[in-house]
Design a protein around this motif. Structure first.
Motif, PDB file in Angstrom:
ATOM      1  N   ARG A   2       0.862  -1.181   0.000  1.00 56.05           N
ATOM      2  CA  ARG A   2       0.000   0.000   0.000  1.00 56.05           C
ATOM      3  C   ARG A   2       0.902   1.236   0.000  1.00 56.05           C
ATOM      4  O   ARG A   2       1.879   1.285   0.747  1.00 56.05           O
ATOM      5  N   GLN A  21       0.528   0.958  -9.421  1.00 55.52           N
ATOM      6  CA  GLN A  21      -0.645   0.206  -9.871  1.00 55.52           C
ATOM      7  C   GLN A  21      -0.241  -0.981 -10.725  1.00 55.52           C
ATOM      8  O   GLN A  21      -0.771  -2.091 -10.568  1.00 55.52           O
ATOM      9  N   ARG A  26      -1.860  -1.209  -3.929  1.00 56.06           N
ATOM     10  CA  ARG A  26      -2.942  -0.261  -3.695  1.00 56.06           C
ATOM     11  C   ARG A  26      -2.298   1.089  -3.471  1.00 56.06           C
ATOM     12  O   ARG A  26      -1.517   1.269  -2.532  1.00 56.06           O
ATOM     13  N   ILE A  56      -5.329   3.645   6.057  1.00 56.01           N
ATOM     14  CA  ILE A  56      -4.843   2.626   5.117  1.00 56.01           C
ATOM     15  C   ILE A  56      -3.495   2.040   5.522  1.00 56.01           C
ATOM     16  O   ILE A  56      -3.077   1.027   4.965  1.00 56.01           O
TER      17      ILE A  56
END
Length: 318
Positions: A2, A21, A26, A56
């Motif tokens: 992430r 990506q 993410r 996140i």
């Protein structure tokens, strides 16, 4: 993985976002121009960022934000130095520690010496507002790592080219001139000459997509090998600006004359020679540039809407 990319809708940020990506990560872009309108120079923007990071819990935070073109020294200080200090404060307050990947600049070094490559140990002596403010940001990251307040690495970038090169940069100025030249030719007029005071300086250029690859490598490298490090990211070549400009004209196929005289526009003349030693990037990150300058210039022209008409292929030479 992430990741959060600050300046994620800017020139470098878009390429970094795409690279994460493509790697299956993410990734969340953060900028004043995205859907969140997060302005990191304000307290409310910093609170929004802190909430995002807590939610996140990213492995990496990439600082691709900052001010380079069409900004005065006060604006550069705010975007290149003060923002970094505020970002470090946000990261230090988190209950987890993401890796900060900060993008620095070759202009932090100041003038290079002709015929030599500049390594990371070279004393920094910037001579422009941009170089000075970028160096302040770099030093803030290194101090925070040394104090145990952050985990971070600085990627010190050469001049960057490629698709989406921003307005204000010399290469984009050339591309925009060629757009106008194509329109003039379509009207049956003779395109105006490109005029510069001098194009004798030599610069190290790296493609933005190679920069994005370096960011991914820095995010994936063992923390023990990169924490607190400065790592040069460039092609390791000093390319004469005269050649780059002439090559862009040749690729366009337009009859545009390149003239050097006292009435032409000036370059950023803080250094006559820039060439980075990139051996540390190979050693620590396993990274090296893949895109040659011809590809980078062709893609730059394409995104600036300049038809690439030149048939010949020739890699830019030093």
């Amino acid at each position: 993985m992430r990741a959060v990319v600050l300046g994620g809708t800017g020139f470098l940020g878009r390429h970094i976002h795409a690279a994460f990506q493509d790697a299956g990560a993410r990734v969340v872009p953060v900028s004043r121009s995205d859907a969140t309108h997060t302005d990191l120079t304000t307290d409310s923007g910093l609170r929004s960022l802190a909430e995002l990071l807590a939610r996140i819990r990213p492995h990496a935070v990439v600082n691709a934000a900052g001010r380079a073109w069409q900004a005065d020294e006060r604006q550069m200080a705010e975007g290149n130095a003060e923002l970094v200090d505020r970002l470090i404060g946000v990261l230090a307050a988190q209950d987890h520690r993401p890796r900060l990947i900060h993008l620095g600049s070759v202009h932090e070094y100041g003038p290079g010496h002709a015929g030599t490559s500049t390594a990371e140990e070279h004393p920094a002596a910037p001579t422009t507002p941009y170089g000075r403010t970028k160096l302040l940001g770099t030093r803030s990251v290194l101090r925070a790592v040394a104090a145990g307040e952050a985990d971070g690495v600085v990627l010190r970038l050469a001049n960057v080219s490629g698709p989406g090169t921003p307005r204000g940069s010399l290469l984009r100025q050339v591309a925009d001139h060629l757009v106008e030249a194509a329109r003039a030719q379509d009207r049956g007029e003779t395109p105006a000459a490109l005029r510069f005071r001098t194009l004798a300086v030599r610069r190290d250029f790296v493609d933005a997509r190679d920069v994005a690859d370096a960011v991914l490598a820095a995010a994936a490298a063992p923390l023990s090998s990169v924490n607190g490090q400065i790592v040069n990211i460039g092609r390791g070549e000093a390319v004469r600006m005269r050649h780059l400009v002439a090559r862009m004209v040749a690729l366009s196929g337009l009859p545009v004359e390149v003239v050097e005289d006292a009435d032409g526009r000036s370059l950023r003349e803080d250094a006559q020679w820039q060439r980075l030693d990139v051996s540390k990037a190979r050693r620590l990150l396993g990274w090296h540039p893949h895109r040659d300058l011809d590809r980078s210039l062709r893609d730059l022209l394409d995104t600036a809407c300049v038809p690439v008409r030149g048939e010949e292929r020739e890699e830019a030479q030093t």
